[in-house]
Design a protein around this motif. Structure first.
Motif, mmCIF file in Angstrom:
data_model
loop_
_atom_site.group_PDB
_atom_site.id
_atom_site.type_symbol
_atom_site.label_atom_id
_atom_site.label_comp_id
_atom_site.label_asym_id
_atom_site.label_seq_id
_atom_site.Cartn_x
_atom_site.Cartn_y
_atom_site.Cartn_z
ATOM 1 N N ASP A 120 0.825 -1.213 0.000
ATOM 2 C CA ASP A 120 0.000 0.000 0.000
ATOM 3 C C ASP A 120 0.861 1.266 0.000
ATOM 4 O O ASP A 120 2.095 1.205 -0.048
ATOM 5 C CB ASP A 120 -1.009 -0.018 1.164
ATOM 6 C CG ASP A 120 -0.354 0.236 2.516
ATOM 7 O OD1 ASP A 120 0.849 0.585 2.560
ATOM 8 O OD2 ASP A 120 -1.048 0.089 3.530
ATOM 9 N N SER A 121 0.186 2.430 0.085
ATOM 10 C CA SER A 121 0.901 3.700 -0.050
ATOM 11 C C SER A 121 1.796 3.982 1.152
ATOM 12 O O SER A 121 2.666 4.846 1.104
ATOM 13 C CB SER A 121 -0.103 4.840 -0.227
ATOM 14 O OG SER A 121 -0.969 4.890 0.890
ATOM 15 N N HIS A 122 1.573 3.296 2.278
ATOM 16 C CA HIS A 122 2.464 3.443 3.429
ATOM 17 C C HIS A 122 3.623 2.444 3.370
ATOM 18 O O HIS A 122 4.386 2.319 4.328
ATOM 19 C CB HIS A 122 1.691 3.235 4.741
ATOM 20 C CG HIS A 122 0.598 4.245 4.962
ATOM 21 N ND1 HIS A 122 0.819 5.484 5.508
ATOM 22 C CD2 HIS A 122 -0.724 4.203 4.689
ATOM 23 C CE1 HIS A 122 -0.321 6.159 5.570
ATOM 24 N NE2 HIS A 122 -1.273 5.407 5.078
ATOM 25 N N LEU A 124 3.256 -0.799 3.300
ATOM 26 C CA LEU A 124 2.921 -2.005 4.061
ATOM 27 C C LEU A 124 2.171 -2.998 3.185
ATOM 28 O O LEU A 124 1.489 -2.605 2.236
ATOM 29 C CB LEU A 124 2.025 -1.625 5.255
ATOM 30 C CG LEU A 124 2.695 -0.693 6.274
ATOM 31 C CD1 LEU A 124 1.663 -0.198 7.281
ATOM 32 C CD2 LEU A 124 3.822 -1.429 6.994
ATOM 33 N N LYS A 127 -3.799 -6.041 3.149
ATOM 34 C CA LYS A 127 -4.505 -7.144 3.777
ATOM 35 C C LYS A 127 -5.612 -7.674 2.872
ATOM 36 O O LYS A 127 -6.218 -6.927 2.115
ATOM 37 C CB LYS A 127 -5.106 -6.682 5.108
ATOM 38 C CG LYS A 127 -4.111 -6.057 6.092
ATOM 39 C CD LYS A 127 -3.095 -7.066 6.565
ATOM 40 C CE LYS A 127 -2.062 -6.497 7.532
ATOM 41 N NZ LYS A 127 -2.489 -6.366 8.894
ATOM 42 N N VAL A 128 -5.856 -8.964 2.972
ATOM 43 C CA VAL A 128 -7.001 -9.592 2.319
ATOM 44 C C VAL A 128 -7.731 -10.369 3.406
ATOM 45 O O VAL A 128 -7.089 -11.169 4.091
ATOM 46 C CB VAL A 128 -6.550 -10.548 1.193
ATOM 47 C CG1 VAL A 128 -7.757 -11.225 0.553
ATOM 48 C CG2 VAL A 128 -5.755 -9.786 0.138
ATOM 49 N N PRO A 129 -9.048 -10.182 3.622
ATOM 50 C CA PRO A 129 -9.995 -9.442 2.790
ATOM 51 C C PRO A 129 -9.735 -7.937 2.691
ATOM 52 O O PRO A 129 -9.160 -7.330 3.596
ATOM 53 C CB PRO A 129 -11.347 -9.692 3.485
ATOM 54 C CG PRO A 129 -11.051 -10.198 4.851
ATOM 55 C CD PRO A 129 -9.713 -10.826 4.778
ATOM 56 N N HIS A 130 -10.154 -7.402 1.557
ATOM 57 C CA HIS A 130 -10.263 -5.960 1.361
ATOM 58 C C HIS A 130 -11.448 -5.532 2.209
ATOM 59 O O HIS A 130 -12.583 -5.797 1.864
ATOM 60 C CB HIS A 130 -10.516 -5.697 -0.132
ATOM 61 C CG HIS A 130 -10.836 -4.266 -0.466
ATOM 62 N ND1 HIS A 130 -11.838 -3.931 -1.344
ATOM 63 C CD2 HIS A 130 -10.285 -3.096 -0.057
ATOM 64 C CE1 HIS A 130 -11.891 -2.605 -1.466
ATOM 65 N NE2 HIS A 130 -10.973 -2.080 -0.708
ATOM 66 N N MET A 131 -11.155 -4.952 3.372
ATOM 67 C CA MET A 131 -12.212 -4.670 4.342
ATOM 68 C C MET A 131 -12.170 -3.210 4.742
ATOM 69 O O MET A 131 -11.147 -2.731 5.222
ATOM 70 C CB MET A 131 -12.039 -5.558 5.578
ATOM 71 C CG MET A 131 -13.163 -5.395 6.585
ATOM 72 S SD MET A 131 -12.886 -6.340 8.113
ATOM 73 C CE MET A 131 -13.191 -8.007 7.580
ATOM 74 N N GLY A 132 -13.275 -2.528 4.515
ATOM 75 C CA GLY A 132 -13.357 -1.135 4.932
ATOM 76 C C GLY A 132 -13.935 -0.249 3.837
ATOM 77 O O GLY A 132 -14.557 -0.730 2.894
ATOM 78 N N VAL A 157 -16.238 -5.636 1.892
ATOM 79 C CA VAL A 157 -15.563 -6.729 2.601
ATOM 80 C C VAL A 157 -15.602 -7.962 1.702
ATOM 81 O O VAL A 157 -16.630 -8.570 1.487
ATOM 82 C CB VAL A 157 -16.140 -6.988 4.019
ATOM 83 C CG1 VAL A 157 -17.627 -7.109 4.047
ATOM 84 C CG2 VAL A 157 -15.480 -8.194 4.664
ATOM 85 N N TYR A 175 -7.742 -1.448 -5.375
ATOM 86 C CA TYR A 175 -7.110 -2.051 -4.191
ATOM 87 C C TYR A 175 -5.989 -2.955 -4.705
ATOM 88 O O TYR A 175 -6.199 -4.129 -5.005
ATOM 89 C CB TYR A 175 -8.129 -2.853 -3.369
ATOM 90 C CG TYR A 175 -7.589 -3.284 -2.007
ATOM 91 C CD1 TYR A 175 -7.282 -2.347 -1.028
ATOM 92 C CD2 TYR A 175 -7.383 -4.626 -1.713
ATOM 93 C CE1 TYR A 175 -6.785 -2.718 0.207
ATOM 94 C CE2 TYR A 175 -6.888 -5.019 -0.469
ATOM 95 C CZ TYR A 175 -6.596 -4.059 0.479
ATOM 96 O OH TYR A 175 -6.106 -4.439 1.708
#
Lengths: 216, 256
Positions: A120-122, A124, A127-132, A157, A175
């Motif tokens: 990701d942009s940080h 890091l 995560k999977v699931p793509h949640m949020g 989610v 994502y």
């Protein structure tokens, strides 16, 4: 004038009450019914196919309860039809989930898992699931988008996403990869996110669906 | 435009009221859960978590009514935890309108329960709650509000729960809970970096920068807090604005 009927197809998978409650909140002119009764589903003015969980179990129940035939008839009838989350994925030809499952083949598309190792942009691992909550960018001016701004946040989610073979995207999300967050064709509309859990934007989308006549 | 990080206000509910204590002492009444949930929704909370701290059957029935009332009015994800021990408990909460359930001690007594629950209801609705305390150079899982050690390594346990089908980890530092000096960032980061499912940091938030630290230093995907929001110290909007000022992607609610 008699009340309009909206049926939420119940094939035993997922929390249908959330969808029903959100629709009740935005569409008081509708009778909202959760059912797997073929006659009631075909009688309805609007139909919703929800779904959560694993595609293998969903498809098994859809076939066992002959919901596949009802969905096909409904789509052919021209009445507004909304698929949500696994309800969207189930409309595709095939899903990679559960070692590969053939789906309803109402839409020429495949369902794939998010690749691992995305950053990701940080910096890091993603995560999977793509949640949020993620942005959905409008790619088609559709009645379902009425009064909703492009790039609004919706609640997702899921670990699998739809890649339609034809260009029927009404909204895309990013994502790690771009994927179809909304697809449309004729009287069919489907979302990968959960409008019933997406606060104002989601409620507006459901309201738009209940006001849609199924044409573009 | 990346996925937004989430702010999750947490409601500890006892006999139909929101309560909050410091280290399980000085329990203060923080209002009617439906009203509190509605307020947080209006302020732009990304999800709501309710922990049922009731130990009685009557209290449990009240909880189901509370979940129903909230789910009819608040259209963001709702997680319910506390006393989830059987498949029937999960079904009851989902039928009442919860979207996810938090499983804590039942997972420790019987890890297979997480597997069964995930297969039955889908990983998306199974949140495994982990209460950890630092012991020497690592973190151990404790039960009963931090009184009973289990000897289980928290990071290893989180990995196992992810393998067993948890969709998310709710990680609480028992050392920090209620202390208001910030998350245990080393613990949060150790768990968040070890699993490929989202991790919610919990326990210890005393100011808005603690929330940002949870994401930036703890690598959490979501941050959970209770008392800083309950008593009007900060609003969810202020928390989101602060996190955005620190460069974190957040969702701002649509203007009314």
């Amino acid at each position: 004038m008699s009340q309009k009927l909206l049926t939420i197809i119940d094939y035993g998978m997922g929390n249908l009450h959330s969808v029903a409650k959100a629709l009740e909140a935005v569409a008081p002119q509708f009778q909202i019914e959760i059912t797997n009764d073929r006659a009631r589903i075909l009688e309805a003015d609007h139909v919703v196919l929800p779904g959560v969980g694993a595609i293998r179990d969903c498809m098994a129940e859809i076939r066992r309860q002959q919901v596949d035939e009802v969905v096909a008839e409904n789509l052919a009838s021209g009445k507004p039809f909304l698929g949500i989350c696994v309800g969207m994925q189930a409309l595709m030809a095939h899903s990679d989930e559960n070692q590969g499952i053939d789906c309803l083949n109402q839409f020429d598309g495949h369902v794939h898992r998010f690749p691992s190792g995305l950053i990701d942009s940080h910096g890091l691992p993603m995560k999977v699931p793509h949640m949020g909550w993620n942005h959905v960018t409008k790619t088609k001016d559709h009645p379902i988008w009425n009064s909703i701004e492009s790039d609004s946040h919706f609640y997702f989610v899921h670990s699998y996403f739809v890649e339609p073979h034809e260009n029927y995207s009404a909204g895309i999300c990013h994502y790690g990869t771009d994927f179809a967050a909304m697809i449309y064709r004729d009287n069919l509309f489907a979302t990968q996110f959960h409008p019933e859990k997406s606060a104002e934007a989601g409620l507006q989308l459901l309201k738009n669906f209940t006001q849609w006549n199924g044409t573009l | 435009m990346p996925l937004a990080k989430r702010i999750i206000p947490c409601l500890d509910v006892d006999q139909g009221r929101v309560v909050k204590g410091v280290n399980f002492l000085n329990i203060r009444d923080a209002g009617d859960p439906v009203e509190v949930a509605r307020r947080y929704n209006e302020q732009g909370a990304d999800e709501i978590t309710m922990l049922d701290i009731t130990a009685t059957h009557e209290g449990r029935d009240t909880m189901i009514e509370t979940v129903k009332a909230i789910a009819g009015q608040v259209f963001i994800p709702l997680t319910v935890g506390g006393g989830i021990r059987k498949v029937d408990d999960i079904r009851a909460m989902l039928n009442a309108g919860a979207d996810k359930v938090g499983i804590n001690s039942a997972a420790i007594h019987n890890p297979e329960f997480v597997k069964e629950a995930s297969q039955r209801f889908g990983a998306q609705c199974i949140v495994v709650a982990i209460d950890a305390k630092q012991v020497g150079d690592h973190w151990e899982i404790f039960t009963h509000g931090g009184r009973n050690p289990t000897g289980i390594n928290a990071v290893e346990w989180a990995k196992k729960m992810a393998d067993y089908g948890a969709g998310e980890i709710l990680l609480t530092s028992m050392d920090q809970d209620g202390v208001k000096s910030g998350f245990d960032l080393a613990l949060t980061r150790a768990v968040a970096d070890a699993v490929d499912i989202p991790v919610i940091a919990s326990g210890g938030v005393g100011n808005l920068d603690h929330l940002a630290q949870g994401v930036l230093e703890g690598h959490a995907d979501a941050v959970l807090a209770a008392s800083i929001f309950h008593f009007g110290e900060y609003s969810i909007q202020e928390a989101k604005q602060h996190m955005m000022d620190r460069g974190i992607e957040m969702r701002l609610p649509a203007k009314r």
